[in-house]
Scaffold this motif. Structure first.
Motif, PDB file in Angstrom:
ATOM      1  N   LEU A   1       0.826  -1.206   0.000  1.00  0.00           N
ATOM      2  CA  LEU A   1       0.000   0.000   0.000  1.00  0.00           C
ATOM      3  C   LEU A   1       0.865   1.262   0.000  1.00  0.00           C
ATOM      4  O   LEU A   1       0.583   2.230  -0.710  1.00  0.00           O
ATOM      5  N   LEU A   2       1.940   1.245   0.779  1.00  0.00           N
ATOM      6  CA  LEU A   2       2.784   2.431   0.924  1.00  0.00           C
ATOM      7  C   LEU A   2       3.732   2.637  -0.253  1.00  0.00           C
ATOM      8  O   LEU A   2       4.086   3.781  -0.565  1.00  0.00           O
ATOM      9  N   ASN A   3       4.157   1.557  -0.887  1.00  0.00           N
ATOM     10  CA  ASN A   3       5.123   1.689  -1.991  1.00  0.00           C
ATOM     11  C   ASN A   3       4.663   2.653  -3.084  1.00  0.00           C
ATOM     12  O   ASN A   3       5.415   3.554  -3.483  1.00  0.00           O
ATOM     13  N   PRO A   4       3.431   2.514  -3.615  1.00  0.00           N
ATOM     14  CA  PRO A   4       2.997   3.489  -4.642  1.00  0.00           C
ATOM     15  C   PRO A   4       2.972   4.918  -4.113  1.00  0.00           C
ATOM     16  O   PRO A   4       3.314   5.854  -4.838  1.00  0.00           O
ATOM     17  N   LEU A   5       2.558   5.092  -2.846  1.00  0.00           N
ATOM     18  CA  LEU A   5       2.525   6.440  -2.260  1.00  0.00           C
ATOM     19  C   LEU A   5       3.926   7.013  -2.139  1.00  0.00           C
ATOM     20  O   LEU A   5       4.170   8.171  -2.480  1.00  0.00           O
ATOM     21  N   ILE A   6       4.863   6.203  -1.664  1.00  0.00           N
ATOM     22  CA  ILE A   6       6.241   6.667  -1.489  1.00  0.00           C
ATOM     23  C   ILE A   6       6.852   7.051  -2.824  1.00  0.00           C
ATOM     24  O   ILE A   6       7.477   8.108  -2.969  1.00  0.00           O
ATOM     25  N   TYR A   7       6.657   6.195  -3.834  1.00  0.00           N
ATOM     26  CA  TYR A   7       7.285   6.454  -5.134  1.00  0.00           C
ATOM     27  C   TYR A   7       6.622   7.583  -5.905  1.00  0.00           C
ATOM     28  O   TYR A   7       7.257   8.210  -6.756  1.00  0.00           O
ATOM     29  N   THR A   8       5.340   7.854  -5.635  1.00  0.00           N
ATOM     30  CA  THR A   8       4.666   8.929  -6.372  1.00  0.00           C
ATOM     31  C   THR A   8       4.773  10.269  -5.654  1.00  0.00           C
ATOM     32  O   THR A   8       5.024  11.298  -6.284  1.00  0.00           O
ATOM     33  N   LEU A   9       4.580  10.268  -4.337  1.00  0.00           N
ATOM     34  CA  LEU A   9       4.611  11.532  -3.599  1.00  0.00           C
ATOM     35  C   LEU A   9       5.983  12.176  -3.601  1.00  0.00           C
ATOM     36  O   LEU A   9       6.116  13.396  -3.514  1.00  0.00           O
ATOM     37  N   ARG A  10       7.028  11.350  -3.709  1.00  0.00           N
ATOM     38  CA  ARG A  10       8.394  11.879  -3.678  1.00  0.00           C
ATOM     39  C   ARG A  10       9.007  11.964  -5.074  1.00  0.00           C
ATOM     40  O   ARG A  10      10.212  12.183  -5.199  1.00  0.00           O
ATOM     41  N   ASN A  11       8.184  11.789  -6.113  1.00  0.00           N
ATOM     42  CA  ASN A  11       8.710  11.779  -7.468  1.00  0.00           C
ATOM     43  C   ASN A  11       7.818  12.624  -8.363  1.00  0.00           C
ATOM     44  O   ASN A  11       6.698  12.225  -8.698  1.00  0.00           O
ATOM     45  N   SER A  12       8.312  13.777  -8.752  1.00  0.00           N
ATOM     46  CA  SER A  12       7.497  14.707  -9.543  1.00  0.00           C
ATOM     47  C   SER A  12       7.180  14.149 -10.930  1.00  0.00           C
ATOM     48  O   SER A  12       6.086  14.377 -11.459  1.00  0.00           O
ATOM     49  N   GLU A  13       8.125  13.417 -11.528  1.00  0.00           N
ATOM     50  CA  GLU A  13       7.872  12.822 -12.854  1.00  0.00           C
ATOM     51  C   GLU A  13       6.728  11.816 -12.784  1.00  0.00           C
ATOM     52  O   GLU A  13       5.851  11.807 -13.660  1.00  0.00           O
ATOM     53  N   MET A  14       6.736  10.977 -11.754  1.00  0.00           N
ATOM     54  CA  MET A  14       5.680   9.974 -11.623  1.00  0.00           C
ATOM     55  C   MET A  14       4.341  10.623 -11.320  1.00  0.00           C
ATOM     56  O   MET A  14       3.303  10.232 -11.879  1.00  0.00           O
ATOM     57  N   LYS A  15       4.330  11.647 -10.454  1.00  0.00           N
ATOM     58  CA  LYS A  15       3.077  12.357 -10.156  1.00  0.00           C
ATOM     59  C   LYS A  15       2.509  12.999 -11.419  1.00  0.00           C
ATOM     60  O   LYS A  15       1.298  12.923 -11.677  1.00  0.00           O
ATOM     61  N   GLY A  16       3.386  13.625 -12.216  1.00  0.00           N
ATOM     62  CA  GLY A  16       2.928  14.242 -13.451  1.00  0.00           C
ATOM     63  C   GLY A  16       2.380  13.227 -14.437  1.00  0.00           C
ATOM     64  O   GLY A  16       1.345  13.468 -15.082  1.00  0.00           O
ATOM     65  N   ALA A  17       3.045  12.073 -14.557  1.00  0.00           N
ATOM     66  CA  ALA A  17       2.602  11.033 -15.493  1.00  0.00           C
ATOM     67  C   ALA A  17       1.249  10.461 -15.084  1.00  0.00           C
ATOM     68  O   ALA A  17       0.358  10.269 -15.926  1.00  0.00           O
ATOM     69  N   ILE A  18       1.093  10.190 -13.788  1.00  0.00           N
ATOM     70  CA  ILE A  18      -0.190   9.659 -13.307  1.00  0.00           C
ATOM     71  C   ILE A  18      -1.298  10.693 -13.510  1.00  0.00           C
ATOM     72  O   ILE A  18      -2.422  10.349 -13.910  1.00  0.00           O
ATOM     73  N   GLY A  19      -0.982  11.964 -13.262  1.00  0.00           N
ATOM     74  CA  GLY A  19      -1.969  13.021 -13.487  1.00  0.00           C
ATOM     75  C   GLY A  19      -2.413  13.083 -14.940  1.00  0.00           C
ATOM     76  O   GLY A  19      -3.609  13.224 -15.222  1.00  0.00           O
ATOM     77  N   ARG A  20      -1.466  12.944 -15.865  1.00  0.00           N
ATOM     78  CA  ARG A  20      -1.806  12.970 -17.300  1.00  0.00           C
ATOM     79  C   ARG A  20      -2.634  11.754 -17.697  1.00  0.00           C
ATOM     80  O   ARG A  20      -3.575  11.867 -18.503  1.00  0.00           O
ATOM     81  N   VAL A  21      -2.304  10.594 -17.147  1.00  0.00           N
ATOM     82  CA  VAL A  21      -3.063   9.369 -17.445  1.00  0.00           C
ATOM     83  C   VAL A  21      -4.498   9.503 -16.953  1.00  0.00           C
ATOM     84  O   VAL A  21      -5.457   9.171 -17.672  1.00  0.00           O
ATOM     85  N   LEU A  22      -4.681  10.002 -15.734  1.00  0.00           N
ATOM     86  CA  LEU A  22      -6.026  10.173 -15.183  1.00  0.00           C
ATOM     87  C   LEU A  22      -6.809  11.224 -15.963  1.00  0.00           C
ATOM     88  O   LEU A  22      -8.016  11.066 -16.190  1.00  0.00           O
ATOM     89  N   THR A  23      -6.123  12.289 -16.380  1.00  0.00           N
ATOM     90  CA  THR A  23      -6.794  13.338 -17.161  1.00  0.00           C
ATOM     91  C   THR A  23      -7.266  12.800 -18.505  1.00  0.00           C
ATOM     92  O   THR A  23      -8.402  13.051 -18.931  1.00  0.00           O
TER      93      THR A  23
END
Length: 314
Positions: free
Chosen positions: A284-306
């Motif tokens: 459960l925590l692994n995706p949160l850790i890797y996304t919250l601390r990684n701007s590239e991953m946060k941006g990519a997930i945001g674009r996918v959801l959009t």
């Protein structure tokens, strides 16, 4: 049909589940909610890495592989836990128990090996940046990911075959939610010293060896980063490793506590809680850790959801 003079249909009984109906309902809802978040988070990571060209790098390839392994890892035990919460008879056959343990330990070991591979990737990126594209080719990345899974499953099969070749006592009660090594070893009726040593050797290969590789990689990384002239470069280098180090400490801390110790120190209630941490908490925590601390991953997930939201509206 028999296995070592025992029927593969011989059943074990899980004793750790709550008996009160209201606790069963709360447990089912809580585990279901966590399981939903685990699937959603890890699937989002895999889809984002697949969809976004900017994430087609070795680091994100290994992250996607880690998320894929963790999806399989939780699928081995969590649906079974949910079914048992609702059932009056919480039993499992010998063959099903061995299969569940083999897959659970195998995929958990693959997790450990993948974390070691990710540490090696960061070592090459930081300590040998000019050679990085030449060393970390797509072919090598695929081979390392496949080797991690195959090695984990191979070690697991050896361990499980050994455990289930041992004689079990008449007591069939497992003080746990699923078939894990420590509670099942408590049911073995034989001289435990030699058997515990064999299990400890297998656990050392699956846990301590990858951790040693990770520690060695980060020793070189720290030495290289400290030699960097600019503070900004040092911060950027450490930031790329911080998420990975957080996951490593969480994963290896729980696994070392559970498996790198003698069977005599097993405490059912305490160990059940620890097992829930690495069975549900870490994925459960692994995706949160890797996304919250990684701007590239946060941006990519945001674009996918959009994109998904816009396609649904159209």
């Amino acid at each position: 049909m028999s296995w070592g003079n025992r029927s593969v249909l011989m059943e074990f009984v899980f004793l750790a589940y709550p008996s009160r109906p209201e606790l069963c309902v709360l447990s089912f809802l809580g585990v279901s909610l966590v399981y939903t978040f685990i699937i959603s988070g890890n699937v989002l990571i895999v889809v984002a890495i697949q969809a976004e060209a900017c994430l087609h790098t070795p680091m994100y390839y290994f992250l996607g592989s880690l998320s894929g392994v963790e999806l399989c890892y939780v699928a081995v035990v969590v649906p079974h836990i949910l079914a048992n919460i609702l059932q009056s008879e919480k039993t499992i056959t010998l063959l099903a128990c061995a299969t569940q343990m083999a897959l659970f330990i195998g995929l958990g070991s693959a997790d450990c090996f993948l974390l070691a591979v990710m540490a090696y990737d960061r070592y090459v990126a930081i300590c040998h940046p000019l050679q990085y594209p030449l060393i970390m080719t797509i072919t090598l990345c695929v081979r390392l990911a496949v080797a991690s899974v195959v090695t984990g499953l191979f070690l697991s099969l050896q361990l499980v075959a050994f455990i289930f070749s041992l004689p079990f006592c008449r007591a069939r009660g497992i003080e746990h939610f699923f078939c894990d090594v420590p509670p099942v070893m408590r049911l073995v009726c034989a001289d435990s010293h030699i058997h515990e040593l064999s299990v400890l050797v297998a656990a050392t290969l699956a846990i301590a060896v990858p951790f040693l590789l990770i520690a060695t990689s980060y020793a070189f990384i720290v030495a290289a980063v400290l030699k960097m002239p600019s503070a900004a470069g040092r911060r950027r280098a450490f930031s790329t490793c911080s998420s990975h180090l957080t996951v490593v400490l969480l994963q290896y801390g729980c696994c070392a506590f559970m498996y790198l110790r003698p069977n005599s120190s097993y405490h059912p209630k305490q160990d059940r809680f620890i097992s829930l941490v690495y069975t549900l908490g870490t994925p459960l925590l692994n995706p949160l850790i890797y996304t919250l601390r990684n701007s590239e991953m946060k941006g990519a997930i945001g674009r996918v959801l959009t994109r998904n939201h816009l396609s649904q509206n159209n």
